[in-house]
Design an enzyme around this catalytic site. Structure first.
Site, mmCIF file in Angstrom:
data_model
loop_
_atom_site.group_PDB
_atom_site.id
_atom_site.type_symbol
_atom_site.label_atom_id
_atom_site.label_comp_id
_atom_site.label_asym_id
_atom_site.label_seq_id
_atom_site.Cartn_x
_atom_site.Cartn_y
_atom_site.Cartn_z
ATOM 1 N N CYS A 141 0.855 -1.194 0.000
ATOM 2 C CA CYS A 141 0.000 0.000 0.000
ATOM 3 C C CYS A 141 0.885 1.237 0.000
ATOM 4 C CB CYS A 141 -0.937 0.005 1.204
ATOM 5 S SG CYS A 141 -1.891 1.529 1.295
ATOM 6 N N CYS A 150 -11.705 19.443 10.230
ATOM 7 C CA CYS A 150 -11.536 18.318 9.299
ATOM 8 C C CYS A 150 -12.743 18.224 8.364
ATOM 9 C CB CYS A 150 -11.344 17.017 10.070
ATOM 10 S SG CYS A 150 -12.674 16.669 11.212
#
Ligand code: SAH
Length: 455
Positions: A160, A412
């Protein structure tokens, strides 16, 4: 009205909030197309029609955007993780800034000129210091990887690109151990298996210290071939300082249980953000992109513009990382957080780092801060870093009631940020600048630091 399975050619006008391409067909009817980029002409097939919008799937890209790149990941199209790997990194940063501009203009009615270019990473790969991967069988074949989007299907992962490199190696070794000793995984074809043992593998690494923690999450205390697992990890993972078994007996998608058994090495690893040291256990919260966290927190400190004379509220302080940063320049910082364990960590973090001018309180910021104010505590500068849903209006009113001269808002979620900026403008504050920071390259997430001053 457009029908399912119809094939049409569309122009992609913009990127939606998740990074998908947006086209408009007759009567301004929007169609969302995953993987499409603004400026492209695409032949699509309609896959779902709702009342006010539809979803389409790319059949053929007729005119390709210059910002299109091939993803370096071989499971990109199936994994539920990344969303924007098909954009150049430059375009990812522009897309994120445009999203912020769109929110603060449409929701708060503010001038988009105040939104600065997104601060990206010099190297936007391998930036995550923590990964947790489910272990399962699909048609009898071992899978360790990520869940597909909105699904319990595990997509096998070999490498990944956004995780620390060491994770690839740990996964490979775990796979070998499971196959060699015939260990039963917990997830069988998307169902939890009561007799399964191996639930998840978790890897955490301190980027500055190089220390590595491997956590094997098991269903029950029993761990067959334990010594073999320890041996394999200990002898093949560079920097390994901690091998832990975490027991989770619950039928739940919560990954970790409450019981951790140290199989080898230390109970915690440590890492630094700026000059501050943190001890990290399997369950402790620690920012997953420590490089950009330092960038974000440095912006907070810059925008707070402290002289050493100020008392500062740090609302939604979590484990107190921003509080510690602020303590360097403030007279005193008051950290407020709803989760008691996070405050325990915050107190511990202040202690490890010899910070004596920080005090922490457990409770809802919208109750604790008005309460502190009623006891005569005043604050010149207030920092808020709320979860996605944003701040409670009562908190914003309390801040305004003490005439705090500066507010630094860390967010966020651009939509709730914009809503709250609207409220603060109404309460007499002016939004001076909005700084997007890319904490999660290749995903659609975007963080912002905003400076407001009392008008
Ligand atoms: N500032 C921290 C964490 C921010 S995440 C950091 O930079 O690491 C938001 C935090 O707000 C979480 O820790 C969450 O537990 C906390 N929280 C959520 N609702 C809250 C509330 N009403 N009052 C205080 N804290 C809250």
């Amino acid at each position: 009205m457009i029908q399912k399975n119809e094939e049409i050619i569309v122009d992609i006008l913009s990127q939606g909030y998740e990074g998908e391409g947006v086209a408009k067909i007759e009567n301004n009817f929007p169609v969302f197309i995953e993987g499409a980029l603004r400026g492209e002409k695409i032949k699509i097939k309609i896959i779902k029609v709702k009342k006010t919008y539809a979803y389409g799937k790319i059949i053929e890209i007729i005119e390709k955007s210059e910002e299109r790149v091939n993803s370096v990941c071989d499971i990109y199209s199936r994994c539920g993780g990344c969303k924007t790997q098909h954009m150049t990194y430059k375009e990812q940063l522009n897309f994120k800034r445009d999203r912020v501009k769109d929110c603060i203009n449409k929701i708060a009615g503010l001038n988009v000129e105040i939104v600065k270019p997104t601060i990206g990473m010099n190297n936007p790969h391998r930036y995550r210091n923590k990964v947790q991967l489910p272990i399962g069988l699909k048609n009898g074949k071992l899978q360790i990887g990520f869940f597909a989007e909105r699904s319990h299907e595990i997509i096998n992962m070999k490498s990944c690109n956004i995780q620390d490199k060491i994770a690839d190696k740990v996964v490979e070794l775990t796979r070998k151990w499971i196959v060699d000793y015939n260990i039963r995984p917990y997830n069988i074809d998307g169902q939890y298996d009561e007799k399964g043992i191996a639930r998840h593998i978790m890897i955490r690494r301190g980027f500055k210290t190089g220390e590595v923690m491997v956590v094997l999450v098991t269903n029950g205390d029993k761990l067959p071939y334990k010594e073999e697992f320890i041996h394999l990890i200990k002898n093949n993972i560079e920097g390994i300082t901690s091998i832990i078994q975490n027991v989770n007996n619950e039928k739940t998608n919560v990954i970790l249980g409450n019981k951790s058994i140290t199989l080898w090495g230390k109970e915690t690893i440590s890492d630094y953000i700026g000059d501050f040291k943190f001890n990290i256990s399997p369950l402790s919260f620690f920012q997953v992109n420590p490089i950009q966290t330092e960038v974000l927190y440095s912006k907070v400190l810059e925008y707070a513009d402290l002289t050493g004379q100020e008392d500062v509220f740090d609302a939604y302080c979590g484990t107190g990382t921003i509080t510690l940063f602020l303590s360097q320049k403030a007279k005193k910082v008051y950290g407020v957080e709803i989760i008691p364990q996070a405050i325990e960590n915050a107190i511990e973090n202040a202690k490890i780092n010899d910070v004596n001018n920080a005090e922490f309180f457990v409770g809802e910021a919208e109750k604790v801060i008005p309460n502190l104010i009623s006891k005569g505590v005043k604050s010149d500068v207030v920092v808020v870093d709320p979860p996605r849903k944003g701040c409670d209006r009562k908190l914003l009113e309390a801040i305004s009631s003490i005439n705090a001269k500066t507010i630094v808002y860390v967010s966020c979620d651009p939509s709730t940020l914009a809503r709250d900026l609207g409220v603060l403008e109404e309460l007499g504050y002016q939004t001076i600048k909005v700084q997007p920071v890319d904490m999660f390259p290749h995903t659609a997430h975007i963080e912002n630091v905003v400076k407001l001053i009392k008008k």
